[in-house]
Design a protein around this motif. Structure first.
Motif, PDB file in Angstrom:
ATOM      1  N   LYS A 147      24.799 -62.987  54.887  1.00 43.78           N
ATOM      2  CA  LYS A 147      26.167 -62.475  54.885  1.00 43.78           C
ATOM      3  C   LYS A 147      27.171 -63.626  54.980  1.00 43.78           C
ATOM      4  O   LYS A 147      28.194 -63.626  54.289  1.00 43.78           O
ATOM      5  N   ALA A 148      26.875 -64.617  55.813  1.00 38.15           N
ATOM      6  CA  ALA A 148      27.767 -65.773  55.959  1.00 38.15           C
ATOM      7  C   ALA A 148      27.816 -66.587  54.664  1.00 38.15           C
ATOM      8  O   ALA A 148      28.895 -67.043  54.252  1.00 38.15           O
ATOM      9  N   ASP A 150      27.245 -65.446  51.635  1.00 33.01           N
ATOM     10  CA  ASP A 150      27.930 -64.633  50.650  1.00 33.01           C
ATOM     11  C   ASP A 150      29.442 -64.722  50.844  1.00 33.01           C
ATOM     12  O   ASP A 150      30.193 -64.823  49.874  1.00 33.01           O
ATOM     13  N   GLU A 151      29.879 -64.706  52.091  1.00 25.58           N
ATOM     14  CA  GLU A 151      31.303 -64.838  52.389  1.00 25.58           C
ATOM     15  C   GLU A 151      31.834 -66.199  51.950  1.00 25.58           C
ATOM     16  O   GLU A 151      32.921 -66.307  51.375  1.00 25.58           O
ATOM     17  N   ARG A 165      32.095 -66.274  48.147  1.00 26.11           N
ATOM     18  CA  ARG A 165      33.233 -65.472  47.692  1.00 26.11           C
ATOM     19  C   ARG A 165      34.533 -66.240  47.884  1.00 26.11           C
ATOM     20  O   ARG A 165      35.357 -66.317  46.971  1.00 26.11           O
ATOM     21  N   LYS A 166      34.699 -66.868  49.042  1.00 27.41           N
ATOM     22  CA  LYS A 166      35.924 -67.628  49.290  1.00 27.41           C
ATOM     23  C   LYS A 166      36.052 -68.812  48.349  1.00 27.41           C
ATOM     24  O   LYS A 166      37.143 -69.113  47.853  1.00 27.41           O
ATOM     25  N   TYR A 186      28.248 -66.950  42.480  1.00 30.36           N
ATOM     26  CA  TYR A 186      28.607 -65.838  43.375  1.00 30.36           C
ATOM     27  C   TYR A 186      28.053 -64.529  42.831  1.00 30.36           C
ATOM     28  O   TYR A 186      27.379 -63.786  43.547  1.00 30.36           O
TER      29      TYR A 186
END
Length: 108
Positions: free
Chosen positions: A43-44, A46-47, A50-51, A102
């Motif tokens: 999750k980290a 992926d975040e 995305r950023k 991504y």
């Protein structure tokens, strides 16, 4: 104690112990327990992907807007073309790689 005009230098240090005073006037309200989730590396990551993809897309958009502004105010086209050849290629490649990475990680 020495007197230097308005400044006083003290030779002694206070040896009086600090005694905290109980705060009887404070009230503690009941708060809900903190929401703790176990760390999820996926999750980290992926975040972060995305950023990074959004940041690079915004960078490309800012460069394009700046280019249109320069054309509108009448900048020398040949000079602007030379600069854009150096900037747009690498930034466009970074945007493509970041968004592909991504969305490629999303498909898994």
């Amino acid at each position: 104690m020495e007197d230097l005009g308005d400044i006083e230098l003290f030779d002694e240090v206070s040896t009086t112990p600090y005694v905290p005073v109980a705060a009887t006037h404070l009230t503690i309200t009941q708060s809900p327990p903190p929401k703790t989730e176990p760390y999820n590396a996926g999750k980290a990551m992926d975040e972060a992907r995305r950023k990074l993809a959004y940041l690079l897309a915004w960078l490309l958009a800012v460069i394009c807007c700046f280019t249109l502004f320069c054309v509108a105010v009448g900048a020398d086209f040949d000079h602007l073309k030379g600069i854009l050849e150096l900037v747009i290629g690498p930034v466009g490649s970074l945007v493509g790689a970041a968004t592909g990475f991504y969305f490629g990680s999303q498909a898994k």
